[in-house]
Motif scaffolding. Sequence first.
Motif, PDB file in Angstrom:
ATOM      1  N   UNK A 386      42.214  46.598  36.961  1.00 24.14           N
ATOM      2  CA  UNK A 386      42.179  47.291  35.681  1.00 24.14           C
ATOM      3  C   UNK A 386      41.664  46.352  34.604  1.00 24.14           C
ATOM      4  N   UNK A 387      41.601  46.850  33.386  1.00 15.68           N
ATOM      5  CA  UNK A 387      41.066  46.018  32.293  1.00 15.68           C
ATOM      6  C   UNK A 387      41.871  44.731  32.104  1.00 15.68           C
ATOM      7  N   UNK A 388      43.213  44.825  32.224  1.00 16.74           N
ATOM      8  CA  UNK A 388      44.032  43.635  32.044  1.00 16.74           C
ATOM      9  C   UNK A 388      43.763  42.615  33.147  1.00 16.74           C
ATOM     10  N   UNK A 389      43.605  43.128  34.408  1.00 16.51           N
ATOM     11  CA  UNK A 389      43.310  42.222  35.536  1.00 16.51           C
ATOM     12  C   UNK A 389      41.969  41.525  35.326  1.00 16.51           C
ATOM     13  N   UNK A 390      40.985  42.276  34.783  1.00 22.99           N
ATOM     14  CA  UNK A 390      39.675  41.672  34.518  1.00 22.99           C
ATOM     15  C   UNK A 390      39.826  40.551  33.489  1.00 22.99           C
ATOM     16  N   UNK A 391      40.595  40.802  32.451  1.00 21.75           N
ATOM     17  CA  UNK A 391      40.794  39.793  31.413  1.00 21.75           C
ATOM     18  C   UNK A 391      41.482  38.554  31.969  1.00 21.75           C
ATOM     19  N   UNK A 392      42.469  38.768  32.875  1.00 23.39           N
ATOM     20  CA  UNK A 392      43.229  37.646  33.444  1.00 23.39           C
ATOM     21  C   UNK A 392      42.577  37.057  34.694  1.00 23.39           C
ATOM     22  N   UNK A 393      41.480  37.698  35.164  1.00 27.20           N
ATOM     23  CA  UNK A 393      40.784  37.279  36.393  1.00 27.20           C
ATOM     24  C   UNK A 393      41.739  37.250  37.589  1.00 27.20           C
ATOM     25  N   UNK A 394      42.485  38.342  37.743  1.00 31.89           N
ATOM     26  CA  UNK A 394      43.386  38.522  38.889  1.00 31.89           C
ATOM     27  C   UNK A 394      43.183  39.926  39.442  1.00 31.89           C
ATOM     28  N   UNK A 395      43.750  40.193  40.611  1.00 31.01           N
ATOM     29  CA  UNK A 395      43.839  41.549  41.164  1.00 31.01           C
ATOM     30  C   UNK A 395      45.261  41.763  41.654  1.00 31.01           C
ATOM     31  N   UNK A 396      45.634  43.039  41.752  1.00 34.91           N
ATOM     32  CA  UNK A 396      46.906  43.388  42.400  1.00 34.91           C
ATOM     33  C   UNK A 396      46.614  43.842  43.822  1.00 34.91           C
ATOM     34  N   UNK A 397      47.414  43.391  44.779  1.00 32.94           N
ATOM     35  CA  UNK A 397      47.284  43.824  46.176  1.00 32.94           C
ATOM     36  C   UNK A 397      48.515  44.660  46.514  1.00 32.94           C
ATOM     37  N   UNK A 398      48.286  45.956  46.738  1.00 34.03           N
ATOM     38  CA  UNK A 398      49.408  46.866  46.992  1.00 34.03           C
ATOM     39  C   UNK A 398      49.371  47.340  48.443  1.00 34.03           C
ATOM     40  N   UNK A 399      50.422  47.084  49.248  1.00 34.12           N
ATOM     41  CA  UNK A 399      50.488  47.616  50.618  1.00 34.12           C
ATOM     42  C   UNK A 399      50.579  49.141  50.576  1.00 34.12           C
ATOM     43  N   UNK A 400      49.832  49.793  51.466  1.00 31.41           N
ATOM     44  CA  UNK A 400      49.828  51.256  51.520  1.00 31.41           C
ATOM     45  C   UNK A 400      50.544  51.809  52.743  1.00 31.41           C
ATOM     46  N   UNK A 401      50.884  50.956  53.692  1.00 31.26           N
ATOM     47  CA  UNK A 401      51.488  51.453  54.937  1.00 31.26           C
ATOM     48  C   UNK A 401      52.924  50.991  55.123  1.00 31.26           C
TER      49      UNK A 401
END
Length: 423
Positions: A386-401
């Motif tokens: 998201x925009x905040x992740x772009x600003x912080x240069x991070x990503x969230x990794x969410x398990x789906x299973x």
Amino acid sequence: MGKQISAIRGMNDLYGSEVEAFDYLLAQAQNTLQQYGFQSIRLPVVEKTELFARSIGEVTDIVEKEMYTFADRNGDSLTLRPEGTAGCVRAMIQNGLTHNQIQKLYYSGPMFRYERPQKGRYRQFHQFGVEVFGLADADIDAELIALSARLWEKLGLENLELQINSLGSKEARAAYRDKLVSYLSKHKEKLDEDSLRRLESNPLRILDSKNPDMKEVVEGAPKLLEHLDEESQVHFEALKVSLDDLGIEYVVNPNLVRGLDYYNRTVFEWITTELGAQGTVCAGGRYDGLVEQIGGKPTPAVGFAMGIERLTALLMDKLLVPAHATPDIYVVLVGENVQRPGLVISEKIRDDLPNLNVQMNCGGGSFKSQFKKADKSGASYAVVLGDQEVEDKVVAIKPLRDNSDQLTVSWDELTNHLKTLFN
């Protein structure tokens, strides 16, 4: 709105699960052929009409009734290929590939015959063809049958029956032809219209008649196997011994003659009873005289062709095609400034972890709708930007299973972290 234009009858679009089965079959066939040392060759779809008239035979059904033939702007008669062997032989001669050389080749592609369309028989159909040049002994005939049997095993296909026969030498077949015509001429009243037409032009094809009313007269005909020349007898026995050694079951069918004039000695077919009238899924044999007939030096040759549509129908009926590949990672992009960095991150994952299947959301959508797509895709993890992740240069990794916790990692550490998740 203009009038809708439909495909030509018997020339079908392939899409969805049918294409997946088609591609899966081709991949397995190519893999099997490469195991046996075969190489790929690509051949033109259009050839000079004379090539097929000289090779297949002027009085065969294919040349008489089924070819798509037309004159080009120079007035030359051209034909959409109805089968692949003749073009492959032409290529071998033209490119000097048969001079004291052994060639083991395979090819695939569309063929064209003007026939009445039905399940497993189309006007544009696809074949996978295999040809070997320069080997005369029966061991290569046995190897071709063995590799086809190995392919059926890889694909999970069962209940295919192998039928074999020998047509002998050209000279022995000519002598047998005289005996066969003499016999059939005494039973003209029992012959159907097709058989009467073939009696003088191509009487061996009468033995392969599918008309049940012809069964009695065909069964009473002299047997070609009883009129083989000695060399062909030895060759056929060697083939049977090799198949016995390999544990490949077969049925000797003395009426198996194939529909093309160029065959001699070994002919074979793999048959199924699960596709209605169109039961042959793979067929071939030896054609030792064809290279010379088309203008090359005498060269022994043997090959076969598989009907791709018929085999894919079997695979689909039996649910033998693996499910299409699901993504490992679904990249969710929500915000004003996420598309460009999202594209860069997706490509970096593909660069660093080429074994992973990465699907990036395209076309926008809300956070909720994108997660629905991610879940439906079957992916194991969503990488969220998201925009905040772009600003912080991070990503969230969410398990789906599973219910494990969502993690936040820097762009620099992303691929290393994904590597640990998928190990």
